[in-house]
Design a protein around this motif. Structure first.
Motif, short mmCIF file in Angstrom:
data_model
loop_
_atom_site.label_atom_id
_atom_site.label_comp_id
_atom_site.label_asym_id
_atom_site.label_seq_id
_atom_site.Cartn_x
_atom_site.Cartn_y
_atom_site.Cartn_z
N PHE A 18 93.89 15.25 -53.46
CA PHE A 18 95.19 15.35 -54.15
C PHE A 18 94.99 15.27 -55.66
O PHE A 18 95.60 16.05 -56.43
N LEU A 19 94.18 14.36 -56.11
CA LEU A 19 93.92 14.22 -57.55
C LEU A 19 93.23 15.46 -58.09
O LEU A 19 93.52 15.91 -59.21
N ALA A 20 92.29 16.03 -57.31
CA ALA A 20 91.59 17.24 -57.76
C ALA A 20 92.56 18.40 -57.87
O ALA A 20 92.51 19.17 -58.85
N ILE A 21 93.46 18.53 -56.89
CA ILE A 21 94.45 19.61 -56.95
C ILE A 21 95.39 19.39 -58.14
O ILE A 21 95.72 20.32 -58.87
N ALA A 22 95.78 18.12 -58.35
CA ALA A 22 96.68 17.81 -59.45
C ALA A 22 96.01 18.13 -60.79
O ALA A 22 96.64 18.68 -61.70
N ILE A 23 94.74 17.81 -60.92
CA ILE A 23 94.02 18.11 -62.16
C ILE A 23 93.82 19.61 -62.29
O ILE A 23 93.94 20.16 -63.39
N VAL A 27 98.63 19.02 -63.76
CA VAL A 27 99.79 18.15 -63.64
C VAL A 27 99.80 17.10 -64.76
O VAL A 27 100.84 16.85 -65.37
N PRO A 28 98.67 16.46 -65.09
CA PRO A 28 98.71 15.47 -66.17
C PRO A 28 99.14 16.10 -67.51
O PRO A 28 99.89 15.49 -68.29
N GLY A 29 98.70 17.34 -67.76
CA GLY A 29 99.10 18.04 -68.98
C GLY A 29 100.60 18.30 -68.99
O GLY A 29 101.28 18.18 -70.02
#
Length: 163
Positions: A18-23, A27-29
């Motif tokens: 999930f974090l890899a997909i979000a990055i 998503v953080p940007g």
């Protein structure tokens, strides 16, 4: 491995994916961008609020100045009205005094004329009485013709002296 460890391992793998997909989809940007946009909007709203407050302060200052000017103008109008009322009262007082002085002078003139008329009338009566008394005395002492001549001359002398 037991079932709890296996569940923990799959949960950790799912979290990493999930974090890899979000990055990967940044998503953080996007979150940072959304937060930055919101911060910019709040900052601009604060700047606009400051500007509005400054304008309101300026308007308040202008209205206070206008109010002071209006109060001063009203005070000036009241002072001018008081001065004008005092001038009118003084003028009316002076006119009244002048009127009374004229009426007093006129009354004094009338009284003086009445006194002069009375004195002249008394003198005329005195002259008439004196002439009559002189005629009666002379008539008794002098004959008719001489008395008439004497009377006429005495009468002319008296009239000449009085005039």
């Amino acid at each position: 491995m037991d079932a709890t460890s296996l569940a923990t391992l799959w949960a950790t793998i799912a979290l990493i994916i999930f974090l890899a997909i979000a990055i990967y989809i940044k998503v953080p940007g996007m979150i940072a961008k959304a937060l930055d946009a919101r911060a910019a909007r709040i900052s601009s709203e604060l700047d606009e609020a400051r500007k509005l407050r400054d304008e309101a302060q300026q308007l308040l200052g202008q209205y206070k100045k206008k109010r002071k000017e209006a109060e001063q103008e009203a005070a000036d109008i009241v002072a001018a009205a008081k001065r004008e009322a005092e001038l009118l009262a003084a003028d009316a007082h002076k006119k009244t005094e002048d009127y009374v002085a004229r009426r007093t002078a006129l009354a004094e003139q009338k009284i003086g004329q009445a006194e002069r008329d009375a004195v002249a009338e008394v003198r005329a009566s005195a002259v008439d009485i004196a002439v009559e008394a002189a005629r009666a005395l002379l008539a008794a002492k002098v004959d008719a013709k001489a008395g008439a001549d004497l009377f006429r001359s005495a009468l002319q002398d008296v009239k000449a002296k009085l005039n």
